[in-house]
Design an enzyme around this catalytic site. Structure first.
Site, mmCIF file in Angstrom:
data_model
loop_
_atom_site.group_PDB
_atom_site.id
_atom_site.type_symbol
_atom_site.label_atom_id
_atom_site.label_comp_id
_atom_site.label_asym_id
_atom_site.label_seq_id
_atom_site.Cartn_x
_atom_site.Cartn_y
_atom_site.Cartn_z
ATOM 1 N N ASP A 269 -50.093 24.736 -44.454
ATOM 2 C CA ASP A 269 -48.829 24.425 -43.793
ATOM 3 C C ASP A 269 -48.285 25.753 -43.243
ATOM 4 O O ASP A 269 -48.723 26.825 -43.675
ATOM 5 C CB ASP A 269 -47.870 23.838 -44.842
ATOM 6 N N GLY B 172 -38.334 19.093 -35.465
ATOM 7 C CA GLY B 172 -37.051 19.506 -34.900
ATOM 8 C C GLY B 172 -36.344 18.410 -34.116
ATOM 9 O O GLY B 172 -35.137 18.218 -34.249
ATOM 10 N N GLU C 121 -36.782 15.141 -34.393
ATOM 11 C CA GLU C 121 -36.417 14.095 -35.352
ATOM 12 C C GLU C 121 -35.204 14.530 -36.176
ATOM 13 O O GLU C 121 -34.311 13.735 -36.485
ATOM 14 C CB GLU C 121 -37.603 13.809 -36.289
ATOM 15 N N ARG C 122 -35.165 15.829 -36.518
ATOM 16 C CA ARG C 122 -34.050 16.374 -37.310
ATOM 17 C C ARG C 122 -32.749 16.314 -36.516
ATOM 18 O O ARG C 122 -31.709 15.947 -37.061
ATOM 19 C CB ARG C 122 -34.387 17.822 -37.701
ATOM 20 N N ASP D 88 -44.435 26.422 -41.889
ATOM 21 C CA ASP D 88 -43.040 26.737 -42.221
ATOM 22 C C ASP D 88 -42.804 26.636 -43.724
ATOM 23 O O ASP D 88 -43.016 25.587 -44.323
ATOM 24 C CB ASP D 88 -42.101 25.796 -41.470
ATOM 25 N N THR E 208 -46.013 20.360 -38.882
ATOM 26 C CA THR E 208 -45.229 19.522 -37.968
ATOM 27 C C THR E 208 -44.608 20.349 -36.851
ATOM 28 O O THR E 208 -44.111 19.800 -35.884
ATOM 29 C CB THR E 208 -44.077 18.804 -38.704
ATOM 30 N N GLU F 132 -37.626 29.011 -42.000
ATOM 31 C CA GLU F 132 -36.576 28.013 -41.750
ATOM 32 C C GLU F 132 -35.171 28.613 -41.650
ATOM 33 O O GLU F 132 -34.511 28.476 -40.631
ATOM 34 C CB GLU F 132 -36.596 26.922 -42.831
HETATM 35 C C1 XBP Z 1 -41.667 22.115 -40.733
HETATM 36 C C2 XBP Z 1 -40.649 21.437 -39.961
HETATM 37 C C3 XBP Z 1 -40.454 21.844 -38.588
HETATM 38 C C4 XBP Z 1 -39.593 23.029 -38.288
HETATM 39 C C5 XBP Z 1 -39.141 22.944 -36.858
HETATM 40 O O1 XBP Z 1 -42.199 21.225 -41.700
HETATM 41 O O2 XBP Z 1 -40.043 20.518 -40.407
HETATM 42 O O3 XBP Z 1 -39.817 20.759 -38.029
HETATM 43 O O4 XBP Z 1 -38.450 23.051 -39.132
HETATM 44 O O5 XBP Z 1 -40.184 22.899 -35.958
HETATM 45 P P1 XBP Z 1 -43.593 21.539 -42.417
HETATM 46 P P2 XBP Z 1 -40.034 22.124 -34.550
HETATM 47 O O6 XBP Z 1 -43.484 22.923 -42.968
HETATM 48 O O7 XBP Z 1 -43.692 20.521 -43.516
HETATM 49 O O8 XBP Z 1 -44.680 21.390 -41.389
HETATM 50 O O9 XBP Z 1 -38.615 22.315 -34.088
HETATM 51 O O10 XBP Z 1 -41.031 22.804 -33.633
HETATM 52 O O11 XBP Z 1 -40.335 20.677 -34.755
HETATM 53 MG MG MG Z 2 -43.503 23.546 -44.985
#
Ligand code: XBP
Ligand code: MG
Length: 252
Positions: free
Chosen positions: A8, A52, A54-55, A10, A122, A17
């Site tokens: 993974d 991002g 979806e968030r 992030d 993701t 984050e």
């Molecule tokens: C990581 C995420 C990502 C980032 C934002 O999850 O949730 O959405 O926060 O990236 P994981 P984007 O570590 O479980 O993969 O804005 O490019 O979506």
């Molecule tokens: Mg992660």
């Protein structure tokens, strides 16, 4: 023997984050003249939703007024997200976010041992490139046989899709690989793909439920920066490829 490590990004490769993605989102909100602001605490709650775009949608639905037109919202989120990605890449180019302790060493040990490397995340592909280029140099992109990222699969984590996609492209079975994750959504995805999973948690995920993980640590660790083991018994100052091959040898 283990044939591949799937990481993974992030929270696992780097703590991106709090001082990376969150800042880039807030910059985008300001650039679009919105009065939205994600504090460190709010962002911790919003991390329950991966991705991002979806968030942001979730945030609008739960924190903003409901009169926002649906179609307008989809377009706005797309534009905001493009801007956020630009901001994030610029932020990394200006001020690289370091890899977590032990990641650089473990990647190099794996390469020396002939273990293949892959990514399942993701986050948007541009973000992965920027992180790796800035932290490890441009050539590090070639270390990874497969980089599965972003909207390449229909369902993001906690769905197992991205791991299944990466396994298929690697041509390996789940029991030949190990996943490295940091969060509950991450382990749900990796376990959904039947992958044995090593967790390194962080400030946002330390209280997540990691039931089913093969190993739970604070960091991979290094000389002078030992790991703290939270689940399972294992005695070594930090995690090495040899230790992984010994305790999680794999079925093939
Ligand atoms: C990581 C995420 C990502 C980032 C934002 O999850 O949730 O959405 O926060 O990236 P994981 P984007 O570590 O479980 O993969 O804005 O490019 O979506
Ligand atoms: Mg992660």
């Amino acid at each position: 023997m283990v044939k591949a490590f799937i990481f993974d990004v992030d929270g696992t490769l780097a703590d991106t984050e709090r001082h990376g993605h969150r800042v880039a989102f807030n910059q985008a909100f300001e650039q679009f003249g919105l009065d939205w602001y994600w504090s460190e605490e709010t962002y911790g709650e919003l991390l329950a939703v991966t991705g991002g775009k979806e968030r942001m949608r979730h945030y609008v639905e739960t924190h903003q007024k409901p009169e926002q037109d649906r179609e307008d919202l989809a377009a706005l989120i797309k534009q905001l997200h493009q801007k956020k990605t630009e901001n994030y890449v610029e932020l990394l180019n200006k001020n690289a976010i370091p890899l977590r302790p032990g990641i650089d060493r473990l990647l190099n040990e794996a390469r020396e041992s002939g273990i293949r490397l892959a990514i399942a995340t993701t986050t948007t592909p541009d973000n992965v490139t920027a992180l790796l280029e800035n932290a490890l140099g441009r050539e590090s992109l070639d270390w990874f046989d497969e980089i599965g990222a972003g909207d390449i699969v229909p369902n993001k984590k906690p769905a197992p899709d991205i791991y299944q996609h990466v396994l298929q492209n690697l041509g390996l079975n789940a029991d030949e690989c190990i996943a490295f994750e940091d969060s509950i959504n991450g382990i749900r995805a990796s376990k959904g793909a039947r992958l044995r999973t090593i967790i390194t948690y962080n400030g946002y995920t330390e209280h997540d439920d990691f039931t089913g993980a093969e190993l739970v640590l604070d960091v991979i660790g290094d000389e002078g920066h030992p790991s703290r083991v939270m689940q399972q018994t294992w005695h070594q100052d930090y995690l090495t490829v040899d230790a992984i091959q010994r305790i999680l040898p794999g079925n093939s």
